[in-house]
Design a protein around this motif. Structure first.
Motif, PDB file in Angstrom:
ATOM      1  N   ILE A 134       0.816  -1.217   0.000  1.00 34.49           N
ATOM      2  CA  ILE A 134       0.000   0.000   0.000  1.00 34.49           C
ATOM      3  C   ILE A 134       0.851   1.269   0.000  1.00 34.49           C
ATOM      4  O   ILE A 134       0.307   2.377  -0.036  1.00 34.49           O
ATOM      5  N   ASN A 135       2.172   1.109   0.029  1.00 32.75           N
ATOM      6  CA  ASN A 135       3.060   2.269  -0.043  1.00 32.75           C
ATOM      7  C   ASN A 135       3.611   2.482  -1.454  1.00 32.75           C
ATOM      8  O   ASN A 135       4.470   3.342  -1.656  1.00 32.75           O
ATOM      9  N   ASP A 136       3.110   1.703  -2.400  1.00 29.34           N
ATOM     10  CA  ASP A 136       3.533   1.830  -3.797  1.00 29.34           C
ATOM     11  C   ASP A 136       2.422   2.530  -4.578  1.00 29.34           C
ATOM     12  O   ASP A 136       1.315   1.991  -4.718  1.00 29.34           O
ATOM     13  N   THR A 137       2.699   3.713  -5.076  1.00 26.61           N
ATOM     14  CA  THR A 137       1.649   4.506  -5.723  1.00 26.61           C
ATOM     15  C   THR A 137       1.144   3.854  -7.010  1.00 26.61           C
ATOM     16  O   THR A 137      -0.033   3.991  -7.351  1.00 26.61           O
ATOM     17  N   HIS A 138       2.010   3.136  -7.723  1.00 22.81           N
ATOM     18  CA  HIS A 138       1.564   2.456  -8.946  1.00 22.81           C
ATOM     19  C   HIS A 138       0.559   1.360  -8.607  1.00 22.81           C
ATOM     20  O   HIS A 138      -0.458   1.190  -9.301  1.00 22.81           O
ATOM     21  N   THR A 139       0.826   0.615  -7.540  1.00 22.66           N
ATOM     22  CA  THR A 139      -0.105  -0.427  -7.101  1.00 22.66           C
ATOM     23  C   THR A 139      -1.461   0.175  -6.753  1.00 22.66           C
ATOM     24  O   THR A 139      -2.517  -0.360  -7.116  1.00 22.66           O
ATOM     25  N   ILE A 140      -1.436   1.307  -6.065  1.00 15.94           N
ATOM     26  CA  ILE A 140      -2.676   1.965  -5.647  1.00 15.94           C
ATOM     27  C   ILE A 140      -3.480   2.441  -6.852  1.00 15.94           C
ATOM     28  O   ILE A 140      -4.690   2.188  -6.956  1.00 15.94           O
ATOM     29  N   THR A 141      -2.824   3.119  -7.783  1.00 18.12           N
ATOM     30  CA  THR A 141      -3.558   3.644  -8.940  1.00 18.12           C
ATOM     31  C   THR A 141      -4.058   2.525  -9.846  1.00 18.12           C
ATOM     32  O   THR A 141      -5.164   2.620 -10.397  1.00 18.12           O
TER      33      THR A 141
END
Length: 217
Positions: free
Chosen positions: A51-58
Motif C-alpha cells: 500500500i506504499n507503492d503509488t503504482h499499485t494503488i492507482t
C-alpha cells in the motif's frame, strides 16, 4: 459509488463498518497490507498488496473504477498516494504529500506553528547531530521529549520520566538516531491532558470530529 479504503488495520475496519451502515448505494473495496477478516466480510474485495507503492494503488483504483478513496495509514500519504489518485480524478479523504507533513514530520509541524504564531508550541530545536544537544537539554531541565523526525510506527518518540531517565539516556537515544541518519526534534515536555482534535477540510471549510484521547499508559 465505488469506495476504496486503503489500509487494513483496526482504524480501517471502523471506517469500513461506518461506510457499510450508510444507506447510499455503494461498493466497498479494500487495499491492505494484511487480511483482516472483519474487513473482508464487509467488502466486495480485499486485496493484500504494497500500500506504499503509488503504482499499485492507482492500478487497483482504475481496475475497480473507484470514485472515492479513504486513506487510513500515514505511510501511503507520505509517499503521495493522495496526489496520484487526485491526478486520476479520484476524490480522496486524506491530505496530499506536502500537507501530510504535519503528521509525517515533527520538525515541519513545529516550524509551521512558529511561523504562524500558533499557540501551544513548546520550546524546541531540530538537530541532525549531537552538536548543541547537551546545552539545549540543560535549558530544558528534566522535562524534555526526543522525537524522531519521520514515521516510526508510533515508536519514535521518547519522553523524560517514561522512557528516558537522565540526560545521558537522552543523548544515547539521540546518538542512535544520528547513526541511522535521522533528524530529530528535542523539545519541552508539556504537562497536562493530551487529546486529538481531527477535522475534515475541503480547503475552505472545517468540520470537526469529537475530541478523543489515546490512553497508552
Amino acid at each position: 459509488m465505488n469506495i476504496l479504503v486503503i489500509g487494513s488495520g483496526a482504524r480501517e475496519h471502523a471506517i469500513v463498518r461506518a461506510l457499510e451502515r450508510s444507506p447510499k448505494d455503494k461498493e466497498i473495496f479494500c487495499l491492505g497490507s494484511n487480511v483482516n477478516p472483519g474487513i473482508a466480510e464487509l467488502c466486495a474485495d480485499l486485496t493484500v498488496a504494497n500500500i506504499n507503492d503509488t503504482h499499485t494503488i492507482t492500478s487497483y483504483a482504475e481496475k475497480r473504477a473507484v470514485d472515492l478513496a479513504i486513506i487510513g495509514p500515514e505511510n501511503p500519504l507520505a509517499v503521495g498516494a493522495a496526489d496520484v489518485l487526485w491526478d486520476r480524478d479520484v476524490r480522496v479523504v486524506g491530505p496530499r504529500k506536502d500537507l501530510a507533513q504535519i503528521e509525517t514530520s515533527k520538525a515541519f509541524t513545529r516550524d509551521l506553528l512558529t511561523e504562524y504564531n500558533i499557540s501551544g508550541c513548546p520550546k524546541y530545536k531540530t538537530f541532525s547531530s549531537l552538536s548543541g544537544v547537551a546545552e539545549f537539554l540543560g535549558e530544558l531541565g528534566e522535562n524534555y521529549v526526543v522525537k524522531y523526525d519521520g514515521l516510526a510506527g508510533g515508536k519514535g518518540v521518547k519522553v523524560s520520566g517514561d522512557h528516558l531517565h537522565s540526560h545521558d539516556d537522552a543523548k544515547i537515544y539521540c546518538q542512535e538516531l544520528v547513526e541511522k541518519g535521522g533528524v530529530f526534534v528535542l523539545e519541552e515536555k508539556l504537562i497536562g491532558q493530551e487529546f486529538s482534535l481531527m477535522s475534515f477540510c475541503d480547503g475552505e471549510t472545517l468540520k470537526h470530529m469529537p475530541a478523543v484521547q489515546d490512553h497508552k499508559r
